[in-house]
Design an enzyme around this catalytic site. Structure first.
Site, PDB file in Angstrom:
ATOM      1  N   ASP A   1       3.332  22.090  -3.503  1.00 41.82           N
ATOM      2  CA  ASP A   1       3.441  22.136  -2.050  1.00 41.82           C
ATOM      3  C   ASP A   1       3.476  23.590  -1.577  1.00 41.82           C
ATOM      4  OD1 ASP A   1       3.552  19.471  -2.263  1.00 41.82           O
ATOM      5  OD2 ASP A   1       5.585  19.225  -1.440  1.00 41.82           O
ATOM      6  N   ALA A   2       4.173  24.433  -2.352  1.00 41.48           N
ATOM      7  CA  ALA A   2       4.313  25.840  -1.956  1.00 41.48           C
ATOM      8  C   ALA A   2       2.950  26.533  -1.952  1.00 41.48           C
ATOM      9  CB  ALA A   2       5.272  26.549  -2.905  1.00 41.48           C
ATOM     10  N   GLU A   3       2.145  26.246  -2.976  1.00 43.08           N
ATOM     11  CA  GLU A   3       0.807  26.858  -3.020  1.00 43.08           C
ATOM     12  C   GLU A   3      -0.031  26.407  -1.831  1.00 43.08           C
ATOM     13  OE1 GLU A   3      -0.935  27.263  -7.346  1.00 43.08           O
ATOM     14  OE2 GLU A   3       0.479  25.584  -7.251  1.00 43.08           O
TER      15      GLU A   3
ATOM     16  N   LYS B   1      -4.417  -7.480   2.979  1.00 39.29           N
ATOM     17  CA  LYS B   1      -4.412  -7.447   4.446  1.00 39.29           C
ATOM     18  C   LYS B   1      -3.247  -6.557   4.864  1.00 39.29           C
ATOM     19  CE  LYS B   1      -4.963 -10.315   8.516  1.00 39.29           C
ATOM     20  NZ  LYS B   1      -3.994  -9.627   9.387  1.00 39.29           N
TER      21      LYS B   1
ATOM     22  N   SER C   1     -11.080 -10.527  15.033  1.00 38.91           N
ATOM     23  CA  SER C   1      -9.883 -10.807  14.228  1.00 38.91           C
ATOM     24  C   SER C   1     -10.278 -11.798  13.126  1.00 38.91           C
ATOM     25  CB  SER C   1      -8.754 -11.336  15.096  1.00 38.91           C
ATOM     26  OG  SER C   1      -9.201 -12.442  15.807  1.00 38.91           O
ATOM     27  N   LEU C   2      -9.329 -12.242  12.372  1.00 35.78           N
ATOM     28  CA  LEU C   2      -9.624 -13.121  11.236  1.00 35.78           C
ATOM     29  C   LEU C   2      -8.944 -14.469  11.426  1.00 35.78           C
ATOM     30  CD1 LEU C   2      -8.922 -10.557   8.380  1.00 35.78           C
ATOM     31  CD2 LEU C   2     -11.149 -11.545   8.907  1.00 35.78           C
TER      32      LEU C   2
ATOM     33  N   GLU D   1      -7.494   0.311   8.708  1.00 38.21           N
ATOM     34  CA  GLU D   1      -6.141  -0.004   9.173  1.00 38.21           C
ATOM     35  C   GLU D   1      -5.248   1.239   9.085  1.00 38.21           C
ATOM     36  OE1 GLU D   1      -5.976  -3.017  10.246  1.00 38.21           O
ATOM     37  OE2 GLU D   1      -3.859  -3.610  10.340  1.00 38.21           O
TER      38      GLU D   1
ATOM     39  N   CYS E   1      30.400 -31.033 -23.979  1.00 38.45           N
ATOM     40  CA  CYS E   1      29.897 -31.842 -22.863  1.00 38.45           C
ATOM     41  C   CYS E   1      28.385 -31.988 -23.027  1.00 38.45           C
ATOM     42  CB  CYS E   1      30.227 -31.153 -21.542  1.00 38.45           C
ATOM     43  SG  CYS E   1      29.437 -31.927 -20.130  1.00 38.45           S
TER      44      CYS E   1
ATOM     45  N   ASP F   1      -0.634  -4.517   6.862  1.00 35.29           N
ATOM     46  CA  ASP F   1       0.028  -4.861   8.110  1.00 35.29           C
ATOM     47  C   ASP F   1       0.244  -3.617   8.955  1.00 35.29           C
ATOM     48  OD1 ASP F   1       1.076  -6.471   9.981  1.00 35.29           O
ATOM     49  OD2 ASP F   1       2.971  -6.867   8.954  1.00 35.29           O
TER      50      ASP F   1
ATOM     51  N   LYS G   1      -2.770 -16.405   3.780  1.00 39.88           N
ATOM     52  CA  LYS G   1      -1.381 -16.051   4.084  1.00 39.88           C
ATOM     53  C   LYS G   1      -0.406 -16.953   3.367  1.00 39.88           C
ATOM     54  CE  LYS G   1      -1.959 -13.639   8.275  1.00 39.88           C
ATOM     55  NZ  LYS G   1      -1.543 -13.487   9.646  1.00 39.88           N
TER      56      LYS G   1
ATOM     57  N   GLU H   1      -9.297  -8.276  -0.678  1.00 37.85           N
ATOM     58  CA  GLU H   1      -8.614  -7.045  -0.257  1.00 37.85           C
ATOM     59  C   GLU H   1      -7.212  -7.396   0.221  1.00 37.85           C
ATOM     60  OE1 GLU H   1     -10.819  -4.959   2.827  1.00 37.85           O
ATOM     61  OE2 GLU H   1     -12.675  -5.530   1.833  1.00 37.85           O
TER      62      GLU H   1
END
Ligand code: IVH
Length: 671
Positions: free
Chosen positions: A38-40, A120, A87-88, A178, A433, A122, A318, A118
């Protein structure tokens, strides 16, 4: 002259820095595989910022410095979509998915359909337009025909490439996908909002939607959003011939495409994929609300067409509705292996997610009280995955409702039940038992313990009730003739069972320890005890302190182990099992042959292997010092793949991890 040359140099340097940063953004945000610190990265970014500050004329809208968000606006401008963003339709459960497949096959006149599966995701959908390799506009879905321009906000999403350098793509194209916020970012953001006394977002989806539609793009930039591409259009139409190829192309262009996509030949493969991911969905770093199944061929997609809202070539799979209402018609109690008494609601049968449910657990007496439940009440029940259904709450009290008093005596053997101090559970303490015995035998024979195939609950019931099995050790005295005399047992199945019981004598020590059913000693603890002590004898002789020296063994487990060995009936059982030839010891890990061969190596197993179960393969890898984990990452050394291997195999290929078949694994094990 000199100054013209040096300003050209600066321009070149700026451009080169920009490309380097874009490359690292791609590695970090799209592939999740940074190769600098991250520093580089920050150092390079500061250099670019300094250059751009000295030469503002060199700033471009798609420079990595511009990801922080520009000026706030007064409102959003509306724009038309090139083609409707549809939409689906939903399919709840397998049957609905099979119905979808039948409709597709009939309409497209096909025997078997090639699908792409794939996740879905959200989040919220977004359309992004590119001209001459540059991102020029981003739109929300809006009403599907017109969306709102959120270009500046989209620019702040680090995984959305703003410049495409690859050739072989039309000058103008559009990418749809998405926008999501992963769970971690969501939680972090909400925690901060709580601190700042701001209202929190209900879920990652709302957070993503809210963040994307901020009038101030700087706010969007401060929220960690991700963009996953799932469709490539040129002139409002699908590009290439197959959806799968379009996804691959998107990935090749530098977009983040979800790695858990799969090509699926026919509906059975699609259902397998769907169920696998519905079950695993909680292990994902972001939320999904189902799976999407799409017909792979665009030519077939065109033939299938669309209704006014949704295409006929795709469906969202779903989770079925998992809750239902029904009436509690009675309550009974079950006696478990440890003697625990569990009350159970007997329900008026009801469909929950495609399964008929007629029983639900009530856990213990306290739970019945907490629910305020009586026989005759109308209740809400819930079923999730393979877990036993449970009663969530009483919806309406029955007219002639009857309270259920917990029994005082064991309903099976009549022994007085005991409630230990501090425990919510009543127990039958009679080790003989029959109900306890049946459960003990089933546990002993189960797949993860001694793995005796063919010893199911009906047979165990017959064996115990008929007096053929009075302790687990009696299993090793059964012969095929005796078994054959039982109802519904043929010659073949009797012989097979005797053979299976016989081979269980070779089951490794951890399985034997687990099979004994010592309280709190699950599969993992059994493995730890076997590794640490190497024999049942050594476990028995160990003091509480010595037991606690084993990893993860605390006082509670140590006491349970000592109690088990202190019981004379268990002593007798152990003697008999030892005589029957079970493995009561194993070689100490360090001296065992072949140990250490795979030391430090991490494996992931996927798919069905030709000869070994995954558990067997894992056992052998671990015996050779290797480690088996559940998911593929950069730390994985080998992926062992069998038939129907899924996304783990894809991930392995993506990361360039060595993939082995069973035969190659054996080679590796045998050196
Ligand atoms: S395809 C015409 N693929 O689900 C097909 N949609 O209810 C258009 N979604 O608005 C969508 N993941 O926001 C597709 N892999 C995926 C998806 C996906 C999430 C969302 C999308 C769409 C909604 C449909």
């Amino acid at each position: 002259m000199a100054s013209a040359a040096s300003s050209r140099d600066v321009a070149r340097q700026t451009q080169s820095l920009r490309e380097t940063l874009q490359h690292h953004e791609y590695l970090y945000y799209v592939l999740d595989q940074p190769n600098i610190s991250d520093a580089e990265y920050d150092g390079l970014m500061q250099q670019l910022q300094a250059l751009e500050q000295q030469h503002p004329e060199l700033v471009t809208p798609d420079s990595p410095t511009q990801r922080v968000g520009g000026q706030p606006r007064e409102g959003f401008v509306k724009a038309h979509h090139t083609a409707q963003m549809m939409s689906l339709d939903n399919a709840f459960g397998e049957q609905a998915l099979r119905d979808f497949d039948r409709r597709v096959r009939e309409k497209a006149n096909l025997d078997v359909v090639d699908y792409v599966g794939e996740l879905k995701l959200d989040g919220i959908s977004m359309a992004v337009h590119f001209t001459d390799g540059r991102m020029i506009r981003a739109l929300t879905r809006g009403d599907g025909l017109t969306g709102e321009e959120i270009t500046e906000n989209a620019r702040t999403i680090r995984s959305l490439p703003l410049v495409i350098t690859k050739k072989g793509i039309p000058a103008q194209f559009e990418v749809r996908g998405e926008v999501v916020m992963n769970r971690k970012s969501f939680e972090r953001m909400n925690a901060q909002r709580l601190k700042d006394e701001l209202p929190t977002f209900a879920n990652p989806r709302n957070a993503a939607a809210g963040s994307l539609r901020m009038l101030d793009p700087k706010v969007t930039a401060s929220r960690r959003l991700d963009f996953f591409a799932y469709s490539l259009l040129a002139g409002g139409e699908a590009y290439l011939d197959y959806h799968w190829d379009a996804l691959e192309m998107l990935a090749g262009l530098g977009f983040k495409v979800n790695p858990h996509r799969e090509r699926l030949a026919g509906i059975d493969a699609a259902i397998r994929y769907g169920n696998e991911w519905l079950e695993k969905r909680h292990s994902l770093p972001y939320e999904i609300d189902g799976l999407v199944l799409k017909v792979n061929s665009f030519e077939q997609q065109r033939r299938l067409g669309a209704t006014s809202k949704a295409p006929r070539w795709a469906i969202a799979y779903k989770l079925t509705a998992q809750q239902a209402e029904t009436v509690v018609e009675g309550i009974d109690v079950q006696v478990g292996r440890t003697g625990a008494i569990t009350p159970r609601a007997l329900l008026r049968p009801v469909q929950v997610g495609g399964v008929t449910v007629s029983r639900a657990t009530l856990h213990n007496a306290d739970e019945i009280e907490r629910l305020g439940l009586q026989i005759g009440d109308r209740v809400l029940i819930e079923r999730s995955g393979d877990v036993i259904p449970k009663v969530l709450r009483v919806i309406e009290e029955g007219k002639d409702r009857q309270p259920f008093p917990m029994p005082v005596d064991c309903p099976v053997c009549g022994t007085k039940l005991v409630r230990e101090e501090g425990e919510a559970i009543l127990r039958c303490i009679n080790a003989n038992c029959p109900a306890r015995l049946k459960e003990s035998v089933l546990h002993f024979a189960s797949r993860r313990a001694m793995n005796i195939d063919g010893l199911g609950d009906v047979l165990v019931e017959q064996l115990v009730d008929g007096g053929l099995v009075k302790s687990v050790a009696d299993l090793y005295r059964l012969d095929a003739d005796r078994l054959e005399s039982l109802e519904r047992m043929g010659k073949k199945s009797s012989e097979k069972l005797v053979k299976n019981i016989d081979s269980s004598r070779k089951a490794a020590l951890p399985r034997v320890i687990f099979g004994l059913g010592i309280r709190f000693v699950g599969e993992r603890t059994a493995q730890i005890l076997a590794d640490h002590f190497a024999s049942i004898d050594a476990i028995e002789k160990a003091s509480a302190e010595e037991l606690e020296e084993a990893e993860e063994v605390g006082p509670r487990i140590a006491v349970a182990i000592q109690e088990f060995f202190a019981e004379p009936r268990n002593q007798a059982l152990l003697d008999e099992l030892l005589q029957a030839g079970l493995q009561f010891s194993q070689e100490k890990k360090t001296v065992s042959k072949g140990a250490g061969k795979l030391e430090g190596r991490t494996f992931v197993l996927t798919g069905t292997l030709p000869n070994w179960t995954r558990d067997e393969a894992a056992e052998r890898i671990e015996a050779a010092g290797g480690k088996v984990t559940g998911s593929v990452s950069k730390k994985t050394d080998y992926v062992v793949a069998g038939e129907n291997a899924g996304s783990k195999l894809d991930k392995a290929r993506e990361l360039g991890i060595t993939v082995l078949g069973e035969a190659e694994l054996i080679e590796l094990l045998e050196g």
